[in-house]
Design a protein around this motif. Structure first.
Motif, PDB file in Angstrom:
ATOM      1  N   CYS A 220       0.828  -1.207   0.000  1.00 17.12           N
ATOM      2  CA  CYS A 220       0.000   0.000   0.000  1.00 17.12           C
ATOM      3  C   CYS A 220       0.862   1.257   0.000  1.00 17.12           C
ATOM      4  N   ASN A 221       0.369   2.262  -0.724  1.00 16.67           N
ATOM      5  CA  ASN A 221       1.054   3.560  -0.801  1.00 16.67           C
ATOM      6  C   ASN A 221       2.482   3.432  -1.350  1.00 16.67           C
TER       7      ASN A 221
ATOM      8  N   PRO B 136      -2.878   2.475  -4.099  1.00 16.20           N
ATOM      9  CA  PRO B 136      -3.507   3.443  -3.183  1.00 16.20           C
ATOM     10  C   PRO B 136      -2.991   3.329  -1.754  1.00 16.20           C
ATOM     11  N   GLY B 137      -3.396   4.303  -0.911  1.00 22.27           N
ATOM     12  CA  GLY B 137      -2.918   4.388   0.463  1.00 22.27           C
ATOM     13  C   GLY B 137      -3.330   3.220   1.337  1.00 22.27           C
ATOM     14  N   CYS B 138      -2.719   3.163   2.516  1.00 25.45           N
ATOM     15  CA  CYS B 138      -2.906   2.015   3.404  1.00 25.45           C
ATOM     16  C   CYS B 138      -4.279   1.988   4.060  1.00 25.45           C
ATOM     17  N   ASP B 139      -5.078   3.033   3.900  1.00 23.37           N
ATOM     18  CA  ASP B 139      -6.457   2.989   4.399  1.00 23.37           C
ATOM     19  C   ASP B 139      -7.340   2.120   3.505  1.00 23.37           C
TER      20      ASP B 139
END
Length: 321
Positions: free
Chosen positions: A271-272, A298-301
């Motif tokens: 992620c990210n 995409p980001g870790c969320d």
């Protein structure tokens, strides 16, 4: 199984494109997931759009493995069977450390590869074949057996160890012209997968060929359909990994389209980050073709969701025979 998802489409910047578009979709989780021509594909700018049902997939990275200069220069010359002298491991206590590699053509245009290296027990080894590279781990007794999808009629297989020693094997694979192959390869825990849906098959049906499907070369050898081969030892640090889809284009009685997609699970390890991969495509009467992929994850969320990359590899069009 139906997967409902919010979808992101990444505007793909295509460098030296092959004339086909590229799109990346973002799917929240709710299910299981010769001559060479090089192209480069860059995926970026993920944007939100509407919803669409789909499934998971991982991705692949171009890698560099350090080999003796003489070995690298000879690898490209697959039309002949050059003699390649690799450094040999030392003899320990009067015990032979000679390395022996054999490759034998088998059903489905596969290579049955056996490596014996008594002084390299439990060590990691990198296997190379026509641009395909993956990391495996030797058995404690210094042996290794693996089946590799052939990518050349005059197949050259190379095994290389971290200390610079290694071995080379050759095999004639006369059935190569009857098969189409697509390779996805990458480094480390990138969360990538290669998916093939044969003749309008739905996800997770019998015609959906991916790492979760239990098909082998016997399915292709009889013309019934394709199969997926997973290569590499994912537990090895920074391992080179690959998935290879094979379809018996020259012997099947079926006709229609095999839809090919690359998918990536968004996880803590990727992620990210920017994930790199490579595809190799071997189609009937065409040279082996490679393409580099760079994907912004995409980001870790979003961990637990999936990315789908459409048109990264061309679908197979199977004509009736």
């Amino acid at each position: 199984m139906i997967r409902k998802a919010s979808v992101l489409i990444a505007a793909g910047t295509v460098v030296a494109a092959l004339g086909i578009g590229a799109a990346m979709q973002y799917l929240p989780s709710s299910g299981t997931p010769a001559r060479s021509v090089q192209k480069q594909l860059v995926m970026s700018d993920v944007q939100e759009v509407s919803s669409t049902p789909k499934a998971p997939v991982p991705l692949d990275v171009p890698v560099t493995v350090a080999l003796p200069t003489s070995l690298v220069s000879n690898t490209a010359a697959l039309g002949t069977a050059p003699r390649i002298d690799l450094p040999k491991a030392p003899v320990e206590s009067g015990f032979s450390c000679d390395i022996d590699l054999t490759a034998t053509a088998t059903a489905g245009a596969m290579l049955s590869v056996t490596l014996r290296a008594p002084c390299h027990g439990s060590e990691r080894v990198t296997l190379h074949h026509s641009g395909l590279m993956f990391t495996d781990v030797m058995q404690p007794d210094g042996s290794l057996s693996v089946d590799i999808p052939a990518l050349s009629e005059r197949a050259l297989v190379i095994a290389s160890f971290l200390d610079g020693t290694g071995a080379v094997a050759h095999a004639e694979v006369s059935t190569i012209p009857f098969y189409d192959r697509v390779v996805l390869q990458w480094r480390g825990d990138a969360g990538l997968q290669l998916h093939a849906r044969e003749f309008d098959a739905q996800y997770f049906s019998d015609g959906h060929i991916w790492q979760g499907a239990n098909f082998d070369a016997s399915r292709a050898a009889t013309g019934d359909g394709g199969f997926l081969t997973r290569l590499g030892q994912p537990d090895a640090p920074d391992a080179l990994l690959a998935e290879v889809y094979t379809f018996p284009t020259g012997v099947t009685e079926s006709s229609g389209t095999v839809t090919l997609t690359v998918e990536a699970a968004i996880q803590a390890s990727n992620c990210n980050t920017v994930v790199e991969a490579q595809t190799l495509e071997l189609r009937q009467e065409h040279d082996l073709k490679s393409r580099e992929l760079t994907i912004d994850v995409p980001g870790c969320d979003t961990v637990g969701d999936f990315l789908m990359l459409k048109n990264v590899v061309e679908n197979l069009t199977i004509a009736a025979r």
